[in-house]
Design a protein around this motif. Structure first.
Motif, PDB file in Angstrom:
ATOM      1  N   SER A   2      30.723  38.574  46.613  1.00 16.06           N
ATOM      2  CA  SER A   2      31.805  39.548  46.759  1.00 16.06           C
ATOM      3  C   SER A   2      33.090  38.957  46.197  1.00 16.06           C
ATOM      4  O   SER A   2      33.506  37.861  46.590  1.00 16.06           O
ATOM      5  N   ILE A   3      33.736  39.686  45.289  1.00 18.45           N
ATOM      6  CA  ILE A   3      34.917  39.186  44.580  1.00 18.45           C
ATOM      7  C   ILE A   3      36.106  40.101  44.820  1.00 18.45           C
ATOM      8  O   ILE A   3      35.976  41.323  44.853  1.00 18.45           O
ATOM      9  N   THR A   4      37.262  39.492  44.960  1.00 21.32           N
ATOM     10  CA  THR A   4      38.516  40.235  45.014  1.00 21.32           C
ATOM     11  C   THR A   4      39.364  39.865  43.807  1.00 21.32           C
ATOM     12  O   THR A   4      39.575  38.685  43.530  1.00 21.32           O
ATOM     13  N   LEU A   5      39.838  40.868  43.097  1.00 20.13           N
ATOM     14  CA  LEU A   5      40.814  40.682  42.026  1.00 20.13           C
ATOM     15  C   LEU A   5      42.191  40.946  42.620  1.00 20.13           C
ATOM     16  O   LEU A   5      42.443  42.029  43.158  1.00 20.13           O
ATOM     17  N   VAL A   6      43.070  39.966  42.535  1.00 23.47           N
ATOM     18  CA  VAL A   6      44.431  40.130  43.031  1.00 23.47           C
ATOM     19  C   VAL A   6      45.363  40.182  41.825  1.00 23.47           C
ATOM     20  O   VAL A   6      45.525  39.191  41.110  1.00 23.47           O
ATOM     21  N   ALA A   7      45.964  41.335  41.593  1.00 21.51           N
ATOM     22  CA  ALA A   7      46.884  41.524  40.474  1.00 21.51           C
ATOM     23  C   ALA A   7      48.309  41.306  40.959  1.00 21.51           C
ATOM     24  O   ALA A   7      48.782  42.001  41.857  1.00 21.51           O
ATOM     25  N   VAL A   8      48.990  40.331  40.377  1.00 20.81           N
ATOM     26  CA  VAL A   8      50.352  39.996  40.791  1.00 20.81           C
ATOM     27  C   VAL A   8      51.315  40.442  39.697  1.00 20.81           C
ATOM     28  O   VAL A   8      51.294  39.909  38.586  1.00 20.81           O
ATOM     29  N   GLY A   9      52.133  41.439  40.002  1.00 19.33           N
ATOM     30  CA  GLY A   9      53.053  41.975  39.014  1.00 19.33           C
ATOM     31  C   GLY A   9      52.353  42.926  38.061  1.00 19.33           C
ATOM     32  O   GLY A   9      51.118  43.041  38.054  1.00 19.33           O
ATOM     33  N   ASN A  10      53.142  43.601  37.236  1.00 21.05           N
ATOM     34  CA  ASN A  10      52.575  44.598  36.328  1.00 21.05           C
ATOM     35  C   ASN A  10      51.686  43.962  35.265  1.00 21.05           C
ATOM     36  O   ASN A  10      50.636  44.498  34.907  1.00 21.05           O
TER      37      ASN A  10
END
Length: 227
Positions: A2-10
């Motif tokens: 199970s993977i989480t993508l964390v997008a920081v900023g645009n």
């Protein structure tokens, strides 16, 4: 896994979206984080969770506490996506990585470095953030945007193509766990040749975890030394 993508900023959101759209991690959970309300609102529509990041000056005494709500939504394997140089990506991506790894998460940081024309201040800020991310990650993947011109592709629409292709190649060869424990020189050979041919300043660069085995306290102290 199970993977989480964390997008920081645009910029991080654009990178995370390109990764998902390439069908690399189709089932990954997507978290978007930003200090800009409008960008956060725009990007939250495609996310599983979204978080408004407070201004860093508002909570100097407990920096990792600023991102505890983000960490609470992560799975055990987290890919943190950011473009470095700007305030949001440069400050918060390393902070999220540190808080996550101290919580026992497996952290892979995926980031791009700025163009030279963006100036000395931006370049310096990105350099500091890069070193913090390396300290706080099990594996790091970097794209040096200045070298895009070497492959004749500076089209902003396709700017993330090299780093996405490098990730695809890497995970087709090894698991993230194996990449993190591999010899740092050997893993460069996994990168598509046209993205690593400039040995002194390659377009794409991998970094395995040179801090594995140290204590959480020591890792944090190394991280803090780049503040």
């Amino acid at each position: 896994m199970s993977i989480t993508l964390v997008a920081v900023g645009n910029g991080g959101y654009n990178l995370a979206s390109d990764i998902k759209n390439a069908n690399l991690f189709t089932e990954a959970k997507l978290i978007v984080c930003d200090t800009d309300n409008q960008e956060l609102a725009n990007n939250a529509a495609q996310a599983d969770a979204s978080f408004r990041l407070d201004e860093i000056r508002e909570a100097k005494s407990n920096l990792t506490g600023l991102v505890e709500n983000v960490i609470s939504q992560m799975t055990d394997t987290t890919l943190i996506c950011a473009t470095l140089g700007g305030q949001t990506g440069s400050i918060y991506a390393p902070l999220i990585a540190l808080a996550a790894i101290l919580k026992g998460k497996f952290v892979c940081s995926i980031f791009s470095m700025p163009f030279e024309f963006e100036g000395v201040r931006i370049t310096k800020q990105a350099g500091t953030a890069k070193m913090q991310l390396i300290t706080a990650s099990n594996f790091a993947i970097q794209q040096n945007n200045e070298m895009l011109k070497e492959i004749g592709d500076t089209d902003i629409v396709n700017m993330n193509k090299p780093i996405v292709e490098a990730i695809k190649t890497a995970i087709s060869c090894y698991s993230f766990i194996k990449l993190a424990s591999a010899n740092n020189n050997e893993i460069q050979e996994i990168i598509p040749e046209n993205y690593r041919k400039e040995k002194e300043k390659p377009l794409i660069w991998f970094r395995s975890d040179c801090y594995r085995g140290i204590s959480d306290k020591d890792r944090k102290e190394v991280f803090d030394s780049f503040l």
